[in-house]
Design a protein around this motif. Structure first.
Motif, short mmCIF file in Angstrom:
data_model
loop_
_atom_site.label_atom_id
_atom_site.label_comp_id
_atom_site.label_asym_id
_atom_site.label_seq_id
_atom_site.Cartn_x
_atom_site.Cartn_y
_atom_site.Cartn_z
N MET A 54 0.85 -1.16 0.00
CA MET A 54 0.00 0.00 0.00
C MET A 54 0.90 1.23 0.00
N SER A 55 0.72 2.09 -0.96
CA SER A 55 1.56 3.28 -1.07
C SER A 55 1.00 4.42 -0.22
N VAL A 56 1.88 5.33 0.10
CA VAL A 56 1.50 6.48 0.91
C VAL A 56 1.41 7.69 -0.01
N ALA A 57 0.24 8.31 -0.05
CA ALA A 57 0.04 9.49 -0.88
C ALA A 57 0.61 10.72 -0.18
N ARG A 58 1.15 11.62 -0.94
CA ARG A 58 1.69 12.86 -0.39
C ARG A 58 0.62 13.63 0.36
N TRP A 99 1.92 5.15 11.08
CA TRP A 99 1.61 3.76 10.75
C TRP A 99 0.36 3.29 11.48
#
Length: 141
Positions: A1-5, A122
């Motif tokens: 799962m990527s972290v959006a800016r 997190w």
């Protein structure tokens, strides 16, 4: 799962508001009302957590489930973050022998805060406002 800016920015903005609320409430209770330091900090911590939760619930993670369960888990994640900061001070002060006020500040408010912020980010995104329970849109973009 990527972290959006936009998620990081929203989390940071909620955190800045929470920090300001915590500090302002502490100063008002301690200096303005004459409360003791532990009672004032305890209430200020709860106030700051509440501001951070509301900022994340209705801003950063808008559209995801919001309720007492999420608030309780959010509060627990923030207590874990506070314990990380205390652990950093304890290791630096008692374990490594760096006993000056500057060393305590660096270990708790700089290194400890950085580690605690990672833990809080997190925990907030994976334990409190889990994906798949709403649209997951961000208020910052």
């Amino acid at each position: 799962m990527s972290v959006a800016r936009s998620e990081v920015i929203g989390f940071a903005l909620a955190g800045i508001c929470a920090y300001a609320a915590d500090l302002g409430l502490f100063v008002w209770l301690r200096s303005g009302l004459g409360w003791g330091p532990i009672a004032a900090k305890s209430l200020a911590f709860v106030g700051g957590c509440t501001v951070a939760y509301l900022g994340n619930a209705f801003g950063t993670y808008r559209g995801r489930r919001v309720g007492w369960r999420e608030y309780a888990v959010f509060f627990a994640v923030n207590i874990a973050g506070a314990l990380v900061q205390l652990l950093c001070i304890a290791v630096s002060h008692y374990g490594l022998g760096f006993t000056s006020p500057r060393a305590d500040t660096l270990s708790g408010a700089v290194f400890g805060m950085a580690l605690a912020t990672c833990l809080r980010f997190w925990g907030t995104r994976t334990l409190v406002f889990r994906t798949g329970e709403g649209s997951g849109t961000s208020w910052t973009g």
